[in-house]
Design a protein around this motif. Structure first.
Motif, PDB file in Angstrom:
ATOM      1  N   PHE A 269      12.973  20.703  -3.199  1.00 33.77           N
ATOM      2  CA  PHE A 269      13.954  20.739  -4.282  1.00 33.77           C
ATOM      3  C   PHE A 269      14.539  19.359  -4.561  1.00 33.77           C
ATOM      4  N   ALA A 270      14.264  18.419  -3.690  1.00 29.37           N
ATOM      5  CA  ALA A 270      14.625  17.025  -3.933  1.00 29.37           C
ATOM      6  C   ALA A 270      13.388  16.171  -4.211  1.00 29.37           C
ATOM      7  N   GLY A 271      12.226  16.838  -4.391  1.00 33.92           N
ATOM      8  CA  GLY A 271      10.994  16.117  -4.692  1.00 33.92           C
ATOM      9  C   GLY A 271      10.245  15.633  -3.469  1.00 33.92           C
ATOM     10  N   GLY A 272      10.696  16.005  -2.289  1.00 32.80           N
ATOM     11  CA  GLY A 272      10.072  15.507  -1.068  1.00 32.80           C
ATOM     12  C   GLY A 272       9.123  16.496  -0.444  1.00 32.80           C
ATOM     13  N   PRO A 273       8.624  16.146   0.725  1.00 35.21           N
ATOM     14  CA  PRO A 273       8.877  14.921   1.504  1.00 35.21           C
ATOM     15  C   PRO A 273       8.225  13.679   0.893  1.00 35.21           C
ATOM     16  N   TRP A 274       8.798  12.533   1.219  1.00 34.87           N
ATOM     17  CA  TRP A 274       8.250  11.260   0.769  1.00 34.87           C
ATOM     18  C   TRP A 274       7.333  10.629   1.813  1.00 34.87           C
ATOM     19  N   VAL A 275       7.471  11.037   3.062  1.00 35.50           N
ATOM     20  CA  VAL A 275       6.695  10.443   4.152  1.00 35.50           C
ATOM     21  C   VAL A 275       5.743  11.493   4.710  1.00 35.50           C
ATOM     22  N   TRP A 276       4.464  11.094   4.841  1.00 38.57           N
ATOM     23  CA  TRP A 276       3.435  11.990   5.370  1.00 38.57           C
ATOM     24  C   TRP A 276       2.660  11.273   6.461  1.00 38.57           C
ATOM     25  N   GLU A 277       2.317  12.025   7.495  1.00 40.81           N
ATOM     26  CA  GLU A 277       1.502  11.475   8.575  1.00 40.81           C
ATOM     27  C   GLU A 277       0.305  12.378   8.807  1.00 40.81           C
ATOM     28  N   LEU A 278      -0.863  11.743   8.972  1.00 38.92           N
ATOM     29  CA  LEU A 278      -2.105  12.469   9.199  1.00 38.92           C
ATOM     30  C   LEU A 278      -2.479  12.405  10.667  1.00 38.92           C
TER      31      LEU A 278
END
Length: 599
Positions: A269-278
């Motif tokens: 609802f805030a457009g996130g997450p902005w950080v992703w880890e594979l």
């Protein structure tokens, strides 16, 4: 002021923008994880009957998805462009179906309808399952079917059409329901969702007496047909689906559900997450910081308070959306709840695209609801300041979502599978016409628990230019972890003693048992033998407890590599061709490895 034509044009622009973003995502993507598992199954299955299409894949019943995999694998084996095209086309169809449902639910809404559509199109909840082909094959038809059935149901219940139009709506909705089920058994929730949305859509209609009676009677043919399909497919699913019978944990399930809500749905609802880890072979996990989770909760609180004050009955719509968002996570997380399941599983967002769709439908229901004074929303003059604030908030959400989508795409593109497949396809082509031993792909590409579908003979089995996968070869080649073909060798687990005789006077003319320097336990072993033969012919080689392998030898001095299963401390060898005599030098029994790594 926005009229119907402008709203349609803006909706089309939003869908085109989403299509461009999604096309960019799949261009940067490639096969991953379960994609290769499905390809291996399609490449290796003996027949294409129900035993194949009706098999359980990780607990899923998805014959339609298997059909798409088969067609894609046969037309363009291990070529990403065709699966990518199916994902983009599937997303366009789903997005159009969602817009149809929104316009049917809220035909007179303006900015609210566009905001509902934008939420569905761009929030990260709908992204992660899209780029992963194995997941997209499930969720995209499900989303399209859900939106289509909901839209048709609302028309039947609210407008009470007759004649051919009514028939088309009923037949189309039932067909969509069946198609959704063919790709994903979760499509069973379409029936209850359509019922609830229909109830909420006509609850303010003054012509309606008993709400339940009206909803059931006005679409009785639809409910009857969908009810039969629902029961039949549920029975089929529970009789054919198989899941891991490991221990479940209610507390672990609760933690997973909460993590899904708090760390996945709320940040969206805030457009996130902005950080992703594979973390291969798992999909990327969203790592929303605390501040983004807090912002997400504040956005939800603001939306709830504002809409409850501005629209009559908005509270019950929010309850419906919240119950769905939590409820559909429970069975999934229950099946995943074990001591070996990391809580980060809930942060992959791959189980949430339908949740985003249900929220979009909820926003449409709220936009269509009357204002508290009693007059319908369509006749009320919108508050200009509220409209500007809503448009600005929606714009910020989309921008934030683009940041999160870009970050996800970067993480997704860092997966090892694409480079491995590029190298391996070239390796297959370079060794076409030769014989290679089967081997597993690296764990980062496909987990060993998928054996035997993690074997290269299955994954690359449909390639036109490839080696034969057999039990013996005169040139050992293996795939390196990056997919390149490199010279292979055999580890020295055991040493094979030379046979009697010499090359001038071969000592093996009949069955012989060559001594090993120690016993073997019963697994598949790779044997390296140097030999000289007086003539070409066939020889049987084997270990105790295993089936002998018939190989062809050439006259003169040569080397051969073969794979047999068995145990014991003797290697059995028997010339089959009359007159064939052999002499073997010191050999090895071990495992195939890259030559540089062999001791």
């Amino acid at each position: 002021m926005l009229d119907a034509r402008k709203i349609t044009a803006l909706a089309a622009a939003l869908i085109v923008a989403q299509t461009i973003v999604r096309a960019w995502l799949v261009i940067r993507g490639d096969f991953y994880g379960d994609d290769l598992l499905l390809i291996a199954q399609a490449s290796s299955h003996d027949g294409l009957g129900w035993s194949f299409f009706g098999q359980s894949h990780d607990g899923h019943l998805m014959p339609g998805a298997y059909l798409v995999v088969v067609v894609s694998t046969y037309i363009a084996p291990l070529q990403w462009w065709l699966p990518a095209a199916t994902l983009v086309v599937g997303q366009v169809l789903a997005s159009l179906a969602v817009w149809r449902a929104i316009r049917i639910i809220a035909p007179n809404a303006r900015g609210g309808a566009l905001a509902a559509l934008a939420f569905y199109l761009f929030v990260p909840m709908t992204v992660t399952s899209f780029v992963w082909w194995a997941a997209g094959l499930n969720t995209l038809p499900f989303q399209a079917a859900l939106a289509w059935v909901v839209g048709s149901t609302v028309v039947l219940v609210r407008d009470e059409p007759t004649g051919p139009r009514r028939t088309r709506l009923v037949v189309g909705a039932v067909a969509a329901f069946v198609v959704g089920l063919l790709f994903f058994e979760k499509s069973l929730v379409i029936l209850p969702v359509a019922l609830v949305v229909a109830l909420l859509a006509v609850r303010h209609d003054r012509r309606v007496g008993s709400l339940l009676t009206a909803v059931f009677s006005r679409a009785k043919e639809l409910w009857a047909a969908m009810g039969v399909v629902f029961v039949a497919w549920a029975v089929l699913f529970f009789t054919t689906s198989t899941t891991d019978d490991g221990e479940r944990s209610a507390s672990q399930m609760a933690e997973l559900v909460w993590r899904s809500v708090n760390n996945a749905i709320v940040p969206s609802f805030a457009g996130g997450p902005w950080v992703w880890e594979l973390w291969p072979p798992a999909p990327p996990m969203g790592l929303a910081p605390v501040w983004m989770i807090v912002v997400g909760w504040l956005v939800i609180a603001a939306l709830v308070v504002t809409t409850v004050r501005a629209r009559r009955g908005a509270a019950i719509v929010w309850v419906f959306a919240a119950v769905y968002a939590v409820g559909v996570q429970i069975p999934v997380m229950w099946l995943r709840s074990s001591e070996n399941t990391a809580l980060e599983l809930a942060q992959t967002l791959r189980y949430l695209p339908d949740t985003a769709l249900v929220f979009a439908l909820a926003f449409a229901l709220i936009a269509a609801a009357p204002v508290p004074g009693g007059s319908h929303a369509a006749k009320a003059e919108p508050d200009r300041r509220l409209s500007i604030a809503g448009a600005a908030g929606c714009g910020l959400l989309v921008l934030s979502a683009m940041v999160g989508t870009s970050s996800f795409s970067q993480s997704w593109s860092e997966g090892p599978t694409g480079d491995y497949l590029t190298n391996a396809r070239q390796a297959m082509k370079d060794n076409a016409g030769r014989v290679m031993f089967d081997q597993a792909v690296p764990i980062e590409v496909l987990h060993p628990v998928t054996y035997p579908n993690n074997q290269i003979s299955r994954i690359f089995g449909r390639l036109h230019d490839r080696p034969d996968f057999g039990g013996y070869t005169d040139r050992l080649v293996v795939l390196a972890p990056d997919g390149r073909a490199v010279p292979g060798a055999v580890t020295r687990s055991r040493t094979i003693a030379p046979s009697r005789g010499t090359c001038r006077n071969p000592g093996i003319a009949g069955p012989q048992r060559l001594r090993l320097d120690g016993p073997l336990f019963n697994i598949q072993w790779t044997i390296q033998l140097s030999y000289c033969a007086n003539i070409g012919g066939d020889v049987e080689v084997g270990l105790e407890g295993g089936q002998p392998l018939r190989i062809t030898v050439e006259p003169g001095l040569h080397a051969v590599y073969l794979q047999v299963s068995g145990q014991g401390d003797r290697l059995r060898i028997r010339p089959v061709t009359p007159g064939l005599r052999l002499h073997t030098g010191e050999g090895r029994v071990g495992l195939p490895v890259i030559a540089d790594l062999a001791p």
